[in-house]
Design an enzyme around this catalytic site. Structure first.
Site, PDB file in Angstrom:
ATOM      1  CG  ASP A   1      -8.672   1.117   9.723  1.00 51.71           C
ATOM      2  OD1 ASP A   1      -9.429   2.072   9.576  1.00 51.71           O
ATOM      3  OD2 ASP A   1      -9.075  -0.057   9.803  1.00 51.71           O
TER       4      ASP A   1
ATOM      5  N   GLY B   1       0.783  -1.235   0.000  1.00 55.21           N
ATOM      6  CA  GLY B   1       0.000   0.000   0.000  1.00 55.21           C
ATOM      7  C   GLY B   1       0.813   1.282   0.000  1.00 55.21           C
TER       8      GLY B   1
HETATM    9  P1  IMP Z   1      -4.711  -1.237  10.947  1.00 57.76           P
HETATM   10  O1  IMP Z   1      -3.822  -2.304  11.507  1.00 57.76           O
HETATM   11  O2  IMP Z   1      -6.162  -1.480  11.288  1.00 57.76           O
HETATM   12  O3  IMP Z   1      -4.278   0.155  11.307  1.00 57.76           O
HETATM   13  O4  IMP Z   1      -4.700  -1.453   9.390  1.00 57.76           O
HETATM   14  C1  IMP Z   1      -3.986  -0.692   8.517  1.00 57.76           C
HETATM   15  C2  IMP Z   1      -4.055  -1.349   7.156  1.00 57.76           C
HETATM   16  O5  IMP Z   1      -5.420  -1.593   6.775  1.00 57.76           O
HETATM   17  C3  IMP Z   1      -3.516  -0.421   6.090  1.00 57.76           C
HETATM   18  O6  IMP Z   1      -2.133  -0.615   5.904  1.00 57.76           O
HETATM   19  C4  IMP Z   1      -4.339  -0.799   4.878  1.00 57.76           C
HETATM   20  O7  IMP Z   1      -3.718  -1.873   4.220  1.00 57.76           O
HETATM   21  C5  IMP Z   1      -5.648  -1.277   5.427  1.00 57.76           C
HETATM   22  N1  IMP Z   1      -6.700  -0.227   5.334  1.00 57.76           N
HETATM   23  C6  IMP Z   1      -7.286   0.428   6.349  1.00 57.76           C
HETATM   24  N2  IMP Z   1      -8.204   1.307   5.918  1.00 57.76           N
HETATM   25  C7  IMP Z   1      -8.187   1.224   4.565  1.00 57.76           C
HETATM   26  C8  IMP Z   1      -8.936   1.908   3.520  1.00 57.76           C
HETATM   27  O8  IMP Z   1      -9.783   2.804   3.733  1.00 57.76           O
HETATM   28  N3  IMP Z   1      -8.634   1.537   2.252  1.00 57.76           N
HETATM   29  C9  IMP Z   1      -7.697   0.581   1.958  1.00 57.76           C
HETATM   30  N4  IMP Z   1      -6.982  -0.067   2.895  1.00 57.76           N
HETATM   31  C10 IMP Z   1      -7.239   0.241   4.193  1.00 57.76           C
HETATM   32 MG    MG Z   2      -1.112  -1.753   4.442  1.00 57.54          MG
END
Ligand code: IMP
Ligand code: MG
Length: 182
Positions: free
Chosen positions: A105, A46
């Site tokens: 996120d 990403g």
């Molecule tokens: P976390 O561990 O929940 O913070 O997840 C982060 C990861 O979730 C990011 O590196 C993205 O790969 C994915 N992610 C979270 N929100 C989005 C979004 O709105 N679009 C696409 N990927 C997302």
């Molecule tokens: Mg990611």
């Protein structure tokens, strides 16, 4: 067409480029007098688009490395468990690490990765994330350099995907609900 699946453009390519330049200048200022190598660690896949724009605007010598981390879960919600699928290629002992991520996120992926890198005896570990969704945070993560705060919508483009697609859109868009709820 990819753009038919987008409900709204949140940040245009021009807005993104302007903000990325500001982040790069901030990083340059903060790191220009530090001793030790700077490692920019991009989180695949990403962060790739953001990473390349960012590093090309930092006017300091930096080294590249990449990791792949996967949080278990389905395509639009992460579950809380993190697995490292590709580790660093280099020893970062004594180095200044800047982790470059696409979006924070829940924060679970980054909390895990930051601890993991700190345990590798880096001189410092900072986080630069292009986007942050503060309303979804489940664990506290300090973002040292943040491009934009965004609402709780599913976003694609500029590296962000849905089911592997849309990463090459040059802007950040909100994906239409009917695309991921069908
Ligand atoms: P976390 O561990 O929940 O913070 O997840 C982060 C990861 O979730 C990011 O590196 C993205 O790969 C994915 N992610 C979270 N929100 C989005 C979004 O709105 N679009 C696409 N990927 C997302
Ligand atoms: Mg990611």
């Amino acid at each position: 067409m990819m753009k038919d699946d987008i409900r709204q453009v949140l940040f245009t390519h021009e807005e993104i480029q302007r903000r990325v330049s500001e982040l790069a200048k901030e990083i340059e200022e903060d790191y220009k007098n530090l001793e030790g190598d700077i490692y920019c660690v991009g989180i695949l896949k990403g962060a790739v688009v953001f990473y390349t724009d960012l590093v090309c605007r930092i006017g300091l010598p930096v080294r590249f490395d990449f990791m792949i981390a996967s949080s278990y879960g389905n395509a639009t919600k992460s579950s809380g468990m993190v697995r490292i699928l590709k580790d660093l290629d280099f020893d970062i002992t004594g180095c200044h690490v800047i982790v470059v991520e696409d979006i924070i996120d829940s924060g679970t992926t980054m909390e895990y990765l930051k601890k993991y890198l700190q345990n590798r005896k880096a001189a410092s570990v900072r986080l630069c994330s292009f986007l942050s969704k503060p309303s979804r945070r489940r664990v506290d993560v300090d973002i040292d350099y943040c491009g934009f705060e965004v609402p709780d919508e599913f976003l694609v483009g500029y590296g962000l995907d849905y089911a592997g697609l849309y990463r090459n859109l040059p802007y950040i868009g909100v994906l239409k609900r009917e695309i991921y709820e069908k």
